[in-house]
Design a protein around this motif. Structure first.
Motif, PDB file in Angstrom:
ATOM      1  N   ALA A 158       0.816  -1.221   0.000  1.00  0.00           N
ATOM      2  CA  ALA A 158       0.000   0.000   0.000  1.00  0.00           C
ATOM      3  C   ALA A 158       0.848   1.268   0.000  1.00  0.00           C
ATOM      4  CB  ALA A 158      -0.932  -0.012   1.209  1.00  0.00           C
ATOM      5  N   TYR A 159       2.140   1.139   0.348  1.00  0.00           N
ATOM      6  CA  TYR A 159       2.998   2.320   0.438  1.00  0.00           C
ATOM      7  C   TYR A 159       4.070   2.340  -0.654  1.00  0.00           C
ATOM      8  CZ  TYR A 159       0.813   1.972   5.003  1.00  0.00           C
ATOM      9  OH  TYR A 159      -0.095   1.854   6.015  1.00  0.00           O
ATOM     10  N   ALA A 160       3.952   1.458  -1.647  1.00  0.00           N
ATOM     11  CA  ALA A 160       4.958   1.378  -2.707  1.00  0.00           C
ATOM     12  C   ALA A 160       5.021   2.670  -3.517  1.00  0.00           C
ATOM     13  CB  ALA A 160       4.659   0.188  -3.626  1.00  0.00           C
ATOM     14  N   GLN A 161       3.884   3.224  -3.834  1.00  0.00           N
ATOM     15  CA  GLN A 161       3.871   4.448  -4.647  1.00  0.00           C
ATOM     16  C   GLN A 161       4.261   5.669  -3.806  1.00  0.00           C
ATOM     17  OE1 GLN A 161       1.932   7.369  -4.940  1.00  0.00           O
ATOM     18  NE2 GLN A 161       2.925   7.911  -6.903  1.00  0.00           N
ATOM     19  N   LYS A 162       3.836   5.697  -2.561  1.00  0.00           N
ATOM     20  CA  LYS A 162       4.078   6.855  -1.699  1.00  0.00           C
ATOM     21  C   LYS A 162       5.549   7.043  -1.380  1.00  0.00           C
ATOM     22  CE  LYS A 162       2.627   8.860   2.740  1.00  0.00           C
ATOM     23  NZ  LYS A 162       1.744   8.683   3.925  1.00  0.00           N
ATOM     24  N   TYR A 163       6.254   5.951  -1.060  1.00  0.00           N
ATOM     25  CA  TYR A 163       7.631   6.079  -0.597  1.00  0.00           C
ATOM     26  C   TYR A 163       8.681   5.724  -1.646  1.00  0.00           C
ATOM     27  CZ  TYR A 163       5.638   6.609   4.064  1.00  0.00           C
ATOM     28  OH  TYR A 163       4.920   7.061   5.143  1.00  0.00           O
ATOM     29  N   LEU A 164       8.282   4.952  -2.674  1.00  0.00           N
ATOM     30  CA  LEU A 164       9.262   4.539  -3.689  1.00  0.00           C
ATOM     31  C   LEU A 164       8.861   4.918  -5.105  1.00  0.00           C
ATOM     32  CD1 LEU A 164      10.161   0.964  -2.351  1.00  0.00           C
ATOM     33  CD2 LEU A 164      11.555   3.036  -2.197  1.00  0.00           C
ATOM     34  N   GLY A 165       7.656   5.467  -5.274  1.00  0.00           N
ATOM     35  CA  GLY A 165       7.210   5.847  -6.602  1.00  0.00           C
ATOM     36  C   GLY A 165       6.902   4.675  -7.505  1.00  0.00           C
ATOM     37  N   ILE A 166       6.603   3.523  -6.928  1.00  0.00           N
ATOM     38  CA  ILE A 166       6.295   2.320  -7.711  1.00  0.00           C
ATOM     39  C   ILE A 166       4.794   2.202  -7.861  1.00  0.00           C
ATOM     40  CG2 ILE A 166       6.448  -0.194  -7.788  1.00  0.00           C
ATOM     41  CD1 ILE A 166       9.022   0.013  -6.184  1.00  0.00           C
ATOM     42  N   ASN A 167       4.338   2.222  -9.097  1.00  0.00           N
ATOM     43  CA  ASN A 167       2.908   2.077  -9.365  1.00  0.00           C
ATOM     44  C   ASN A 167       2.566   0.607  -9.636  1.00  0.00           C
ATOM     45  OD1 ASN A 167       2.410   4.920  -9.256  1.00  0.00           O
ATOM     46  ND2 ASN A 167       3.284   5.107 -11.315  1.00  0.00           N
ATOM     47  N   ASN A 168       1.306   0.298  -9.450  1.00  0.00           N
ATOM     48  CA  ASN A 168       0.774  -1.032  -9.786  1.00  0.00           C
ATOM     49  C   ASN A 168       1.459  -2.165  -9.024  1.00  0.00           C
ATOM     50  OD1 ASN A 168      -0.944   0.195 -11.721  1.00  0.00           O
ATOM     51  ND2 ASN A 168       0.717   0.138 -13.238  1.00  0.00           N
TER      52      ASN A 168
END
Length: 367
Positions: free
Chosen positions: A67-77
């Motif tokens: 759930a935090y991949a995009q928030k902290y690492l910029g990883i989508n999907n």
């Protein structure tokens, strides 16, 4: 004494003649031996197709911090749930023979003593010392699937789970939130990436003394980064399985044969499991070759009771819908013609060998 000597000489001559007669009797050709009463039952082979299927299973286990991949690492999907995908990676086909229940015959007379049969009663040779090849084929093998390991993420943090720095004296302190742990892991990933970049750029004063140690250090950094990154994007477990199937065409139609079923979500399935898509085996005999064989008069002769098969070359295809997964040209016995051996080959002077999968003559020799 002269009379006694004469009697002994006559007795020796009689015994010698009897031995010579016995030897001559053993050397009699097959057509002079006594007829074999009752006969021998034999079968002609029908051709089966043995199919080997290799599949790869990929199981994607979603990471605990997805759930935090995009928030902290910029990883989508990033994967939000577990996924399973199966792929067919290799298919092979080969032929084998088995007794055809529709082609069983009885050999009588002297020729019945000269037959060589397989363990299951298929005609293998006449007046020939033929050894049956060991069969390694098995049918319908479904290997057990391996379970997913319980400890996929054995190390989920470099830091304490307690919010206080003094984790020994301040036992019972509050635990960090799930998002706080995700933020720490993301920060560690960024630090490790920076360390790797500086190492590759040789920015540190003290470098490893040799190239091998340098390589080991970079490899270890990659391993640690990948482990922590999997907490966000998930981890893929890959396994390989091999399945085996036997399919026997009936000789009337080469279409509509279900070899096995396959599902991208569940892998290879039995023919009875309709949740998978059928993988069809299509056999297309060479019609022109069949006509040529029949035009020679094969199957119309008379014989003492020994028959063999003239197989037909056919195109075999494994189809997933309209997609061809594998194809091969094979000789298929049951699409061919049953015909009689010429009587001139059955007088015991010739040795004949037959192909165990097709029933065709493979060799004719003289004894």
């Amino acid at each position: 004494m002269r009379i006694l000597s004469a009697l002994l000489l006559v007795a020796c001559l009689v015994a010698s003649n009897q031995n010579l007669s016995a030897k001559d009797e053993k050397k009699k050709p097959a057509n002079e031996l006594a007829a074999f009463a009752g006969g021998v039952v034999y079968a002609l082979p029908r051709t089966g197709i043995h199919i080997e299927v290799e599949v790869v299973q990929e199981q994607l286990i979603h990471g605990p911090y997805f759930a935090y991949a995009q928030k902290y690492l910029g990883i989508n999907n990033a994967a939000k749930a577990d996924e399973e995908n199966w792929t067919i990676t290799n298919i092979g086909m080969e032929t084998y023979g088995e007794p055809d229940p529709n082609a069983v015959y009885r050999a009588t007379g002297i020729i019945a003593t000269l037959l060589s049969l397989t363990d299951d009663g298929v005609l293998l040779g006449i007046n020939s010392d033929v050894k049956q090849a060991e069969s390694k084929l098995v049918t319908n093998v479904f290997p057990l699937r391996q379970a997913i390991p319980d400890n996929i993420w054995s190390d989920v943090s470099m830091h304490s789970f307690l919010s206080e720095k003094d984790t020994i004296k301040r036992a019972g302190s509050n635990f960090k939130s799930f998002e706080e742990k995700a933020a720490e892991a993301a920060n560690d990933i960024l630090k490790l990436r920076k360390r790797k970049a500086l190492t590759l750029a040789a920015k540190y004063d003290k470098l490893p003394p040799d190239g091998e140690a340098y390589k080991v250090m970079v490899t270890e950094l990659d391993r640690i980064i990948d482990n922590y990154l999997s907490l966000f994007i998930g981890k893929t477990i890959t396994k390989k399985y091999k399945h085996s199937f036997n399919v026997v065409p009936d000789g009337k139609s080469g279409k509509g044969l279900v070899a096995f079923r396959f599902s991208p979500n569940a892998g290879v399935l039995p023919e009875s499991n309709v949740s998978g898509k059928p993988i069809m085996l299509e056999i297309e005999p060479n019609a022109e070759m069949k006509q040529k064989i029949d035009a020679t008069g094969a199957g119309e002769g008379t014989t003492k009771g020994i028959y063999y098969r003239v197989p037909v070359l056919a195109q075999a295809r494994l189809l997933n819908g309209s997609d061809v997964l594998a194809q091969a040209k094979i000789a298929v016995a049951q699409f061919g013609t049953i015909t009689a051996l010429p009587d001139g080959l059955l007088n015991g002077e010739y040795s004949i060998q037959f192909h165990p999968a097709t029933g065709a003559i493979s060799k004719i020799g003289t004894n």
